[in-house]
Write an enzyme that holds these catalytic residues in place. Structure first.
Site, PDB file in Angstrom:
ATOM      1  N   LYS A  51      32.268 -20.620 -28.584  1.00 58.25           N
ATOM      2  CA  LYS A  51      30.799 -20.285 -28.309  1.00 58.25           C
ATOM      3  C   LYS A  51      29.954 -20.832 -29.215  1.00 58.25           C
ATOM      4  CE  LYS A  51      30.306 -17.893 -24.476  1.00 58.25           C
ATOM      5  NZ  LYS A  51      29.267 -18.181 -23.690  1.00 58.25           N
TER       6      LYS A  51
ATOM      7  N   SER B  67      40.036 -18.606 -24.557  1.00 61.51           N
ATOM      8  CA  SER B  67      38.870 -19.044 -24.933  1.00 61.51           C
ATOM      9  C   SER B  67      38.315 -18.092 -26.011  1.00 61.51           C
ATOM     10  CB  SER B  67      38.086 -18.762 -23.581  1.00 61.51           C
ATOM     11  OG  SER B  67      38.335 -17.683 -23.231  1.00 61.51           O
TER      12      SER B  67
END
Length: 420
Positions: A58, A313
């Site tokens: 992110k 992720s």
């Protein structure tokens, strides 16, 4: 694919994002996992974004978005709403750029996550705890932006954010020394799937791009099926990094053209995968981070002999969730079963069950008994853990033989949730 149209980030913009992120985001490794490769008779490579400085990808999108803002806009501050990885990514970006940021989080956010955001943002971040849900926090964040004329940094539905997440794809393509046959990408709002698939459709068009969603929140699959973005009425929030009711408008337009397929994975399978990754490979993956690896079981015949990349992720797994993860895994694997059993209210009834019904490898892990006055039987909420799932049918058979009155709660999700 025509990347000059408005709905796609250009490859050039993703290269620019990669330059922007030098010295900010880590170039995370692409690592072959020998255990998974042997299990699936394929070459399985993991893109380890769980090793990123904020333990997820992110930071890429948040920093790239902020780097495109004018000094005037930055001086007025940036805002986001998030209870997870996006908040940490923006907080770190604010610290690096020395920009004032405000993060809106639900009051129900675990203290560990609040502390992580503060740790990455330090004095540059102000945390506002508002409402009970993400939607409450999001509404408050957008109202704050209007009042303060600040810039909202969207977690996924923004072209600069998508371009930043697309740098994951550039790194994978650069680091792979083999032809990549499949790439598996987790989908929440769709940012990393949109950015990475944009890269691969151009640089490696033969690669099959598979999106992975949790069974309890298949928002992209349902949107693609409907031909437009749909909002799910309810979702299972367990895979929190990939559980959204509504994907982005921009990410939907990209993913509907770039994804070759979407695979749906049950939350219980994700839990099993989290435990396996930790026990076998010493990888601490959050639920969304384990999603792509959990999907391998549903593609095992298709990927035999192929080169497969799975995006891990993120690794922001809350240790307080460990017991829930174990429980969900056991339920999914058929190793734990809950019953309501009505025992006769007479001496020896429970001993008979233990001696004649319970198998030698079966273990009672939950027992709640409420004696009812002037009744012939009393209900017991019983949890039984099996060593092998094949022991389940013999257990039921012994219950029938011993005339045990029972109700299996695993098959009644509403009652199960209420009682267990």
């Amino acid at each position: 694919m025509n990347t000059r149209t408005a709905q796609f980030p250009s490859l050039e913009s993703i290269y620019d994002a990669a330059e922007c992120l030098r010295g900010v985001a880590s170039h995370t490794p692409l690592m072959e996992n020998l255990i998974l490769s042997e299990r699936y008779q394929a070459n399985i490579f993991l893109k380890r974004e769980d090793l990123q400085i904020v333990r997820s990808y992110k930071i890429r999108g948040a920093y790239n978005k902020m780097s495109k803002l004018s000094k005037e806009a930055l001086d007025k501050g940036v805002v986001c709403a998030s209870a997870g990885n996006h908040a940490q990514g923006m907080a770190y970006a604010c610290h690096k750029m020395k920009v004032k940021g405000t993060v809106f989080m639900p009051t129900t956010t675990p203290n560990q996550k609040v502390k992580s955001v503060k740790m990455f943002g330090r004095e540059h971040i102000d945390i506002q705890l508002v409402g009970d849900t993400y939607d409450d926090a999001s509404n408050a964040a957008k109202k704050y932006c209007e009042e303060q004329n600040a810039t909202y940094v969207h977690p996924f539905d923004d072209m600069d954010v998508i371009a930043g997440q697309g740098t994951v794809g550039l790194e994978i393509f650069k680091d792979a020394d083999v032809k990549i046959d499949y790439i598996l990408l987790a989908i929440g709002g769709g940012g990393v799937a949109a950015g990475t698939s944009t890269v691969f459709k151009q640089l490696s068009p033969h690669t099959k791009i598979i999106g992975i969603e949790p069974e309890g929140a298949p928002s992209m699959k349902e949107s693609i099926k409907a031909g437009h973005v749909v909002e799910l009425d309810t979702i299972d929030k367990f895979v929190d990094g990939a559980a959204v009711k509504r994907v982005g408008d921009k990410t939907f337009e990209i993913c509907k053209q770039t994804l070759d397929d979407i695979v749906i994975v049950p939350e219980g399978k994700v839990c099993t995968t989290i435990l396996e990754l930790y026990n076998e490979s010493a990888i601490v993956a959050e639920p969304a981070g384990a999603l792509t690896i959990a999907a391998l079981d549903f593609l095992k015949e298709e990927i035999k002999g192929k080169n497969v990349v799975c995006l891990v992720s993120g690794g922001n797994n809350d240790i307080t969730r460990t017991e829930e993860i174990k429980e969900r895994s056991l339920l999914y694997e058929g190793l734990k079963h809950y019953f309501i059993i009505r025992f006769p209210q007479r001496a020896g009834a429970l001993r008979n069950f233990l001696n004649n019904v319970l198998g030698e490898n079966d273990d009672i892990t939950h027992f709640e008994y409420q004696k009812k006055t002037n009744r012939e039987s009393g209900p017991v909420l019983l949890g039984i853990e099996l060593k092998y799932k094949e022991d389940f049918e013999p257990l039921l058979l012994r219950m029938e033989e011993n005339k045990i009155q029972y109700q299996l709660l695993n098959e009644k999700p509403d009652l199960f949730t209420f009682l267990v």
